[in-house]
Design an enzyme around this catalytic site. Structure first.
Site, PDB file in Angstrom:
ATOM      1  N   GLN B 346       0.855  -1.174   0.000  1.00  0.00           N
ATOM      2  CA  GLN B 346       0.000   0.000   0.000  1.00  0.00           C
ATOM      3  C   GLN B 346       0.889   1.221   0.000  1.00  0.00           C
ATOM      4  O   GLN B 346       2.028   1.162   0.455  1.00  0.00           O
ATOM      5  CB  GLN B 346      -0.885   0.041   1.253  1.00  0.00           C
ATOM      6  CG  GLN B 346      -2.082  -0.880   1.175  1.00  0.00           C
ATOM      7  CD  GLN B 346      -2.940  -0.799   2.408  1.00  0.00           C
ATOM      8  OE1 GLN B 346      -2.436  -0.603   3.508  1.00  0.00           O
ATOM      9  NE2 GLN B 346      -4.238  -0.950   2.236  1.00  0.00           N
ATOM     10  N   THR B 518       2.075  -2.626   7.494  1.00  0.00           N
ATOM     11  CA  THR B 518       2.262  -4.079   7.438  1.00  0.00           C
ATOM     12  C   THR B 518       1.248  -4.704   6.480  1.00  0.00           C
ATOM     13  O   THR B 518       1.082  -5.908   6.409  1.00  0.00           O
ATOM     14  CB  THR B 518       2.198  -4.637   8.878  1.00  0.00           C
ATOM     15  OG1 THR B 518       3.197  -3.959   9.646  1.00  0.00           O
ATOM     16  CG2 THR B 518       2.467  -6.116   8.973  1.00  0.00           C
ATOM     17  N   HIS B 519       0.578  -3.843   5.713  1.00  0.00           N
ATOM     18  CA  HIS B 519      -0.478  -4.332   4.820  1.00  0.00           C
ATOM     19  C   HIS B 519       0.085  -4.841   3.497  1.00  0.00           C
ATOM     20  O   HIS B 519      -0.144  -4.253   2.439  1.00  0.00           O
ATOM     21  CB  HIS B 519      -1.510  -3.226   4.579  1.00  0.00           C
ATOM     22  CG  HIS B 519      -2.106  -2.731   5.853  1.00  0.00           C
ATOM     23  ND1 HIS B 519      -2.662  -1.485   5.998  1.00  0.00           N
ATOM     24  CD2 HIS B 519      -2.214  -3.328   7.067  1.00  0.00           C
ATOM     25  CE1 HIS B 519      -3.088  -1.327   7.235  1.00  0.00           C
ATOM     26  NE2 HIS B 519      -2.828  -2.425   7.906  1.00  0.00           N
ATOM     27  N   LEU B 520       0.803  -5.943   3.594  1.00  0.00           N
ATOM     28  CA  LEU B 520       1.307  -6.606   2.394  1.00  0.00           C
ATOM     29  C   LEU B 520       0.198  -7.476   1.825  1.00  0.00           C
ATOM     30  O   LEU B 520      -0.641  -7.978   2.565  1.00  0.00           O
ATOM     31  CB  LEU B 520       2.519  -7.464   2.758  1.00  0.00           C
ATOM     32  CG  LEU B 520       3.702  -6.677   3.331  1.00  0.00           C
ATOM     33  CD1 LEU B 520       4.564  -7.560   4.208  1.00  0.00           C
ATOM     34  CD2 LEU B 520       4.527  -6.085   2.213  1.00  0.00           C
TER      35      LEU B 520
END
Lengths: 443, 592
Positions: B346, B518-520
């Site tokens: 993101q 941490t929005h992989l």
């Protein structure tokens, strides 16, 4: 309602259980339903609270009872013939439960609540016997040996104790069959006074250790609060407005026994085990019977002024003022969950305003809960085990005394103040419980 | 050593794993759950006041993956040699029971309908030529309407606080005007606006935008969820992101699901179990179970199972598929294979306003999921036609509680000195009087951004590390710059004393040293064709039908919203179809 006749009640005591309790009467003859009935009664009697120490070894005993005279360990009551009760006949079993006499004729310590079990019906004893022989797995494991030094290790004085203080099954059964206002209340009395043995913790004991009353008709001290168990102070279950269950409705009691929590409070200490092993497994009819019966009691203290919410402290705190050191500790450490108005966020976090535990004459439970923390028991209907942290290593004696006093005297609560010396003495007296490594629930 | 056979083995004890475990137990199947890290009890490690120790928590990574054991390697472009990610910074994968679901913030969104069918939507509105040649724009293969019951179910498990806009097509409240219709309101009322959020709400309204309360899995009131599990109300202590919630207010698998399983004798949780691979039969069409390293005994063990659920963190799922040979690895040169394809992230940039010196912004309070956002420039809520990029960003004040060390490291803003009296003055001024707002945007998938096994580096278990090839692309940089430009009117309406706009710059490369999010996502995406997706629309492997892979790995694009709400809904969606169709007749749920 017209009082029931004793004879009718005897019949109800035998049949009523079957019909209210679980299966249809027709099934009661089958072995499996006897085992089921026995399992249910074992839960009602909370046998596991003492006889299961290691959760993976059900009924293999080993739970320690730390008494002034030494430490007792609960025996193995699985059907193992060597280490358990596998060699007991039904008569041996009944003698142990109702008379406190072991198979070898040796008297049992009255940590075993046989004075209460004495009033259990033959039918219930039979179901328990069948369950403990056929429904429980034998475990070949000996509990630790009792650590009681001579001369108190001698068992024979127990016989004298029993003669002096324990009812015979005949007198107990007769008392159990006294008249009640309804069959439901009779059922509640039977469960509370008999298998539930609530008085073992919640009734005061004489200096000679016997409960001062074993049933509601004997004295108004019955269930009026007992002596500390593992540091916790069993509360008054009578209808006292401030220090008893006077403001708890029937449904409040039922919810508490079924889930370990309600809008008025949460379980802690020994009651957590009693709920987790015992009362949560009772059916609604029995829980309501217990609640109705408890609601029939009179207050133990006649002139207790009804609790009324007083918001003056809340208003002061809301003005961002701290009236005293106790208020400061309370705002820092307690208010996030229990709130500045003392209402908590029940049933997640219990209220302190108007909570009978908080206003108990003996502040022991409140001090211990501050020092040690507590976890609500996980039950089938309410599996969350929300936990209050321990403050023993965070707060000084003075801070504990101040905050406990603040809690006991705010929001309409009116109970005696606690001093730093009281807390210091309490810590000394209860170091074993305060420092006990608690198995934190995984929640 | 082989353990007793189980019906279902689940890898990972985070949200996805906990949801699948509960669903499989409700279906009467025995479940073994393997978790690489330790068990975690809020009552123990999360207990107040130790839980809010910032040094131990966010700085020393109490709840995060230990990169000394295994990590990823990272490079920006395909011709570079990747290096191991040895210190956590840009993203923070969790470890231990609860996974990232224990240390997350709590923002709990439902995916926007357009985002779930982005390729179809963009083609319909702007034409196929609008999509750049190297962009792998795809549909999820599932629609919002199909997922709606599962979004609703997840919110009722999480105890989500929020304000609906429409329920069953009727306007019911002041929620997000761009949000799709719901079948029910949020289970809890919205969290209250902290001061900075209320300033943002007012200023955004004045600027002509449409602010709304962020949907938060931070309980605004005490709550008892679908499983009879309890939450306490949030007290805005500010220790959500990176911490376990001592108030039991932030939803986590540990609080909201696992207590309903722990006393279940057909549910077995094995911790310190590092899964090495999923075992396949000889023709690689069926999984037979899982082999893991028991880290306490340092011994390999095998669990045999009928059904294998990969529910680890996004890139661990992809890593396990590659290590196990589930599906064909992606090759960007030949443009073949699917596992590792469409790796996405993101975009996130932070802008800051300094308010007057008599406005104290109290940044120490907050809640990870709470705040005020606007979606005017998210998804396709605005006309992209003249703009020539795809994607968007919500913009929000999501004051999650600024902790002392973080505040000190942040200092006084871009232009402030980094040391001395000027640093201190800037730090104090910023901490007391500023507010931050983020553009938290989408990231599209590209042919040369992907995951594969590193040819050089191995982890402490002797297995090749997963390699990330990732950098920022012009489409996403332009999107970010456009949205950040739209923040300026808000800054003006706020009456800020001064402000800084944070944005991605042209040509900027991905910097692993600075925390972003941490929005992989992606790497093993769901879709409608085995040629461009690793999983079918039920998150079932196209190649090995008794393997389901649950997580944000299934996202074909990085959306502007936080992923957890969509991961949870996809988990319940997949579980529903496993329960209603697969278990009765195991095999592919989508036939080709």
């Amino acid at each position: 309602m017209m009082p029931f006749k004793k004879q009718v009640l005897t019949l109800l005591g035998l049949l009523g259980f079957v019909s209210q309790g679980f299966a249809a009467p027709a099934q009661a003859n089958s072995q499996q339903s006897l085992i089921d009935k026995g399992r249910y009664l074992a839960a009602a009697a909370d046998c596991a609270a003492c006889h299961t120490h290691d959760p993976s070894a059900t009924y293999a005993g080993g739970n320690p009872f730390v008494l002034p005279i030494g430490t007792l360990y609960a025996p193995n009551i699985t059907p193992d013939t060597k280490y358990g009760i596998g060699s007991y006949t039904e008569a041996d079993f009944a003698n142990a439960l109702r008379r406190g006499i072991g198979k070898n004729g040796k008297p049992l310590y009255p940590a075993m609540p046989f004075p209460s079990y004495a009033r259990m019906s033959d039918a219930d004893i039979h179901a328990l016997w069948v369950y403990f022989h056929e429904g429980v797995a034998p475990i070949a494991k000996a509990p630790p040996t009792n650590k009681i030094t001579w001369p108190l290790s001698m068992r024979w004085p127990m016989t004298l104790w029993r003669w002096a203080f324990a009812p015979t099954p005949q007198t107990a059964l007769a008392n159990a069959n006294r008249s009640f206002d309804s069959a439901e209340i009779a059922r509640g009395a039977y469960l509370v006074e008999g298998p539930g043995h609530c008085g073992a913790c919640h009734s005061p004991r004489a200096i000679t250790m016997q409960e001062k009353a074993l049933s509601s008709d004997q004295s108004d001290v019955f269930l009026s609060g007992g002596s500390p168990v593992d540091g916790w102070n069993p509360v008054n279950l009578r209808q006292d407005d401030r220090t008893g269950l006077g403001r708890w409705s029937e449904d409040d009691i039922v919810t508490f026994l079924a889930t370990g929590r309600n809008l008025k409070g949460s379980a802690f200490g020994g009651m957590s085990d009693a709920i987790a092993h015992g009362t949560q497994h009772l059916n609604d009819a029995d829980l309501h019977a217990i609640a109705r019966y408890l609601k029939t009691s009179l207050p133990a203290r006649k002139n207790e002024k009804p609790w009324q919410l007083d918001t003056s402290v809340t208003e002061i705190l809301h003005k961002e003022k701290l009236p005293d050191a106790g208020a400061k500790t309370y705002v820092d450490r307690c208010a996030a969950c229990h709130r500045t108005d003392g209402h908590g966020y029940a049933p997640a976090f219990p209220p302190l305003a108007g909570n009978p535990v908080v206003m108990d004459r003996d502040p022991g439970s409140l001090i211990l809960i501050v020092l040690k923390g507590a976890a609500v028991p996980a039950t089938d209907k309410a599996p969350s085990s929300l936990t209050m942290p321990a403050f023993a290593h965070v707060l000084s004696d003075q801070e504990v005394a101040d905050v406990v006093t603040f809690i006991r005297q705010s929001w309409g609560n009116a109970a005696s103040a606690v001093t730093a010396a009281d807390v210091h003495a309490f810590r000394g007296r209860n170091s074993e419980w305060i420092n006990e490594a608690t198995s934190n629930p995984l929640n | 050593m082989t353990l007793k056979r189980t019906d279902v083995v689940i890898i990972g004890a985070g949200w996805a794993g906990a949801i699948l475990a509960k669903e499989m137990r409700e279906a009467g199947r025995s479940v073994v759950m393997l978790e690489r890290g330790p068990d975690r009890a809020t009552a123990k490690e999360g207990t107040y006041p130790g839980s809010i120790d910032e040094l131990r928590g966010a700085i020393r990574h109490r709840l995060f993956q230990n990169p000394a054991k295994t990590t990823v390697t990272i490079r920006n472009t395909i011709n570079q040699t990747a290096l191991p990610y040895r210190q956590l910074a840009a993203f923070l994968p969790g470890e231990g029971v609860g996974g990232a679901g224990l240390h997350w913030s709590g923002v709990h969104f439902r995916a926007a309908p357009d985002d779930l069918r982005l390729r179809s939507h963009v083609t319909e509105r702007y034409g196929a030529k609008f999509i750049p040649a190297d962009m792998n724009l795809q549909d999820y293969g599932v629609t919002y309407d199909e997922l709606e019951p599962f979004f609703d179910k997840a919110e009722k498990v999480f105890g989500t606080s929020g304000e609906a806009y429409t329920v069953n097509g009727q306007v019911v409240g002041k929620g997000n005007v761009f949000a799709p219709s719901r079948s029910d309101k949020f289970p809890l009322p919205p969290m209250q606006d902290v001061y900075t959020a209320s300033l943002f709400r007012k200023a955004a309204t004045e600027a002509g935008y449409h602010p709304y309360a962020l949907p938060a899995a931070n309980a605004s009131m005490q709550y008892t969820n679908t499983y009879g599990l309890q939450m306490g109300p949030c007290n805005f202590c500010g220790y959500c992101s990176g911490y376990d919630c001592y108030m039991y207010s932030k939803a986590s698998p540990n609080i909201n699901i696992l207590p309903a399983l722990r006393n279940d004798s057909d549910f077995t949780l094995i911790t310190d179990a590092h899964v090495l691979k999923v075992n396949l039969d000889s023709d690689k069409r069926k999984a037979t179970g899982v082999t893991y390293l028991d880290q306490r005994e340092n011994r390999e063990k095998t669990v045999e199972a009928d059904l294998v659920i990969l529910a680890a963190f996004q890139f661990h799922n992809v890593h396990l598929m590659l290590l196990s040979g589930i599906g064909k690895p992606y090759d960007p040169v030949s443009n073949t294979g699917v596992v590792g394809r469409n790796f996405v992230y993101q975009t996130i940039t932070t802008s800051r306003a300094w308010m007057s010196e008599n406005q104290f912004t109290n940044q120490f309070v907050g809640a990870g999921g709470a705040g005020v956002a606007m979606d005017d420039f998210n998804s396709d809520n605005f006309d992209h036609g003249p703009l020539g990029f795809i994607g968007g960003s919500p913009v929000w004040v999501n004051q999650a509680g600024v902790k002392p060390i973080a505040a000190a490291m942040n200092g006084g803003g871009k232009s402030a000195p980094r040391w001395g009296a000027g640093y201190k003055a800037g730090l104090v001024d910023t901490y007391r009087h500023s507010l931050a707002m983020d553009a938290h945007g989408s990231n599209m998938a590209y042919r040369d951004v992907y995951l594969d096994l590193d040819p050089t580096w191995r982890d402490s278990y002797g297995q090749p590390l997963l390699r990330m090839t990732f950098t920022w692309k012009e489409n996403d940089i332009r999107m970010n710059q456009y949205v950040v430009g739209k923040i300026e009117p808000i800054m003006k309406a706020l009456g800020a004393r001064r402000y800084e706009l944070g944005r991605l710059e042209h040509g900027e490369t991905f910097d692993t040293r600075r925390y972003q999010t941490t929005h992989l996502g992606g790497g093993a995406v769901m879709g409608t064709s085995p040629h461009d997706s690793a999983l079918n629309r039920y998150l079932q492997s196209w190649d090995v039908s008794n393997v389901f892979v649950i997580g944000s790995n299934a996202f074909p694009q990085g959306m502007g919203y936080n992923p957890t709400g969509t991961v949870a809904a996809l988990a319940y969606w997949a579980a529903h179809h496993i329960r209603t169709t697969y278990l009765a007749k195991p095999g592919p749920l989508v036939s080709l």
